[in-house]
Design an enzyme around this catalytic site. Structure first.
Site, mmCIF file in Angstrom:
data_model
loop_
_atom_site.group_PDB
_atom_site.id
_atom_site.type_symbol
_atom_site.label_atom_id
_atom_site.label_comp_id
_atom_site.label_asym_id
_atom_site.label_seq_id
_atom_site.Cartn_x
_atom_site.Cartn_y
_atom_site.Cartn_z
ATOM 1 C CG PHE A 138 -1.940 1.118 1.151
ATOM 2 C CD1 PHE A 138 -3.124 0.964 0.455
ATOM 3 C CD2 PHE A 138 -1.691 2.342 1.767
ATOM 4 C CE1 PHE A 138 -4.049 2.012 0.373
ATOM 5 C CE2 PHE A 138 -2.600 3.386 1.699
ATOM 6 C CZ PHE A 138 -3.777 3.215 0.997
ATOM 7 C CB SER A 160 8.834 -4.927 -1.628
ATOM 8 O OG SER A 160 8.142 -5.988 -1.021
ATOM 9 C CB SER A 274 6.870 -10.646 -5.556
ATOM 10 O OG SER A 274 6.389 -10.107 -6.771
#
Length: 403
Positions: A138, A160, A274
């Site tokens: 976010f 990240s 990810s």
């Protein structure tokens, strides 16, 4: 004070209305005096709108002047629901950017009500006022830490963060699935880089630390803000570290993140989950993950730390690991991330073994009003089932299967 402000606004509006009426009358003075000018229908609507606005200003001012701070705080959070339809009309990534900018500028409600005591807990030597956090993704570049923590999250995780700035995947890359209440995120570790994030965290760290000192000097030793919080102030800050797409040595990227950002973090996260970064999930194998964590942990431990000690090191993993890999990893306190839209959802994850939980998608759809709602519902769930604390409920549904 608020009532006086409302009164001033009322007088100013009336004065402006009188002036505009006088000017309008002078313009019509040369016309025939035998018949009064007909008021256009649009003008009537304008007067009605002006009257309604004045009424709302007076009523709102009177309301603010008479209610206590906690009641008004609740009203502000509820009022944010009126803004959600506007964000829903925008492109998903544009709406995301606006939300982050609003939080960065303090254009979001600030929680003034203490959390239910039953939600407080201690993890890794850090005291959380509640177990509800905002997940990484976010606030990728640590732009809005103060505003987000101020909304009542127990902790906020930024990132990240990659060592070198990178654009991420081509746009569009965020998609809403409204009927399912879901979001598809294919950003691909878009990041402004470690230097930009370090500069922001340094500034925010200083402000939060000063706020903590001021609060400590003006509050009783047993106040809620003194009991709960991280190294720099109320609320816990996590920093999520990633690797660049073009990097050939992932460990070097994560070590650089530790050296640059760990001094500002209450905990650090190695993100190997990810699917948008080539080769990243290959690091989740038992040997690869052990080697990576060993190197990153050594980099952290060789730094100088005060009596609080270094930040704990967490690993963010994908949900599709093998059973054997999960058994190895699940011996750390767990943060349950995803699929949390209510206090009941958070409670189920806690009973399944999560010590802390994180929101992202539900917050994007529900906005700030969702935060106090989930905390209140979670407290009700704990009390309903006879638990006196979060710690008592952690893993309650799994204990019968333990040896």
């Amino acid at each position: 004070m608020a009532t006086r402000v409302a009164g001033k606004l009322f007088r100013d509006l009336i004065r402006q209305r009188v002036i505009s009426t006088s000017i309008g009358a002078s313009r019509h003075s040369s016309s025939a005096a035998t018949s009064a000018p007909k008021i256009p229908h649009s003008s009537k609507k304008g007067r009605l709108l002006t009257g309604a606005t004045i009424g709302l200003i007076i009523a709102g001012g009177a309301y603010v002047g008479t209610v206590d701070e906690e009641t008004f705080c609740g009203w502000l959070f509820s009022a944010t629901k009126l803004v959600n339809p506007f964000f829903a009309l925008l492109d998903a990534e544009v709406a995301h950017r606006l939300a982050v900018s609003a939080a960065a500028r303090g254009w979001v409600p600030r929680e003034k009500r203490p959390d239910p005591p039953i939600l407080g807990l201690e993890v890794w030597g850090r005291k959380f006022s509640n177990p509800i956090g905002l997940s990484a993704g976010f606030d990728k570049n640590a732009e809005a830490v103060e505003g987000l923590l101020g909304m009542g999250f127990g902790f906020v995780e930024v990132g990240s963060v990659t060592p070198i700035a990178q654009e991420g995947n081509p746009k569009p890359r965020i998609f809403r699935l409204r009927q399912e209440g879901a979001i598809i995120n294919r950003c691909g570790f878009n990041s402004e880089g470690i230097d930009a994030v370090a500069n922001r965290l340094s500034t925010q760290h200083g402000k939060r630390k000063l706020e903590k000192l001021e609060t400590s000097s003006s509050s009783s030793p047993l106040s809620d803000e003194n009991k709960h919080g991280g190294k720099a102030g109320p609320g816990i800050l996590g920093v999520n570290l990633g690797k660049n797409k073009t990097s050939e040595d992932a460990a070097v990227d994560y070590v650089q993140g530790v050296h640059m950002l760990s001094q500002y973090a209450d905990y650090l996260v190695i993100n190997v989950s990810s699917p948008n970064t080539p080769g990243l999930r290959m690091l989740q194998g038992r040997k690869q993950l052990k080697d990576l964590v060993t190197k990153v942990q050594a980099a952290r431990d060789e730094m100088q730390w005060d009596e609080v000690g270094p930040p704990p090191l967490l690993v963010k993993i994908a949900p599709d690991l093998s059973k054997e890999d999960l058994e190895d990893i699940a011996a750390i306190p767990l943060i349950g991330c995803g699929g949390i839209c209510s206090g009941e959802d958070a409670y189920k994850k806690i009973r399944a073994g999560a010590t802390l939980v994180q929101l992202y998608t539900a917050f994007a759809y529900g906005g700030p009003a969702l935060i106090p709602q989930i905390k209140a519902e979670l407290a009700e769930c704990l009390e309903r089932d006879g638990f006196k604390s979060i710690h008592e409920a952690v893993g309650a549904d799994c204990r019968q299967y333990l040896p």
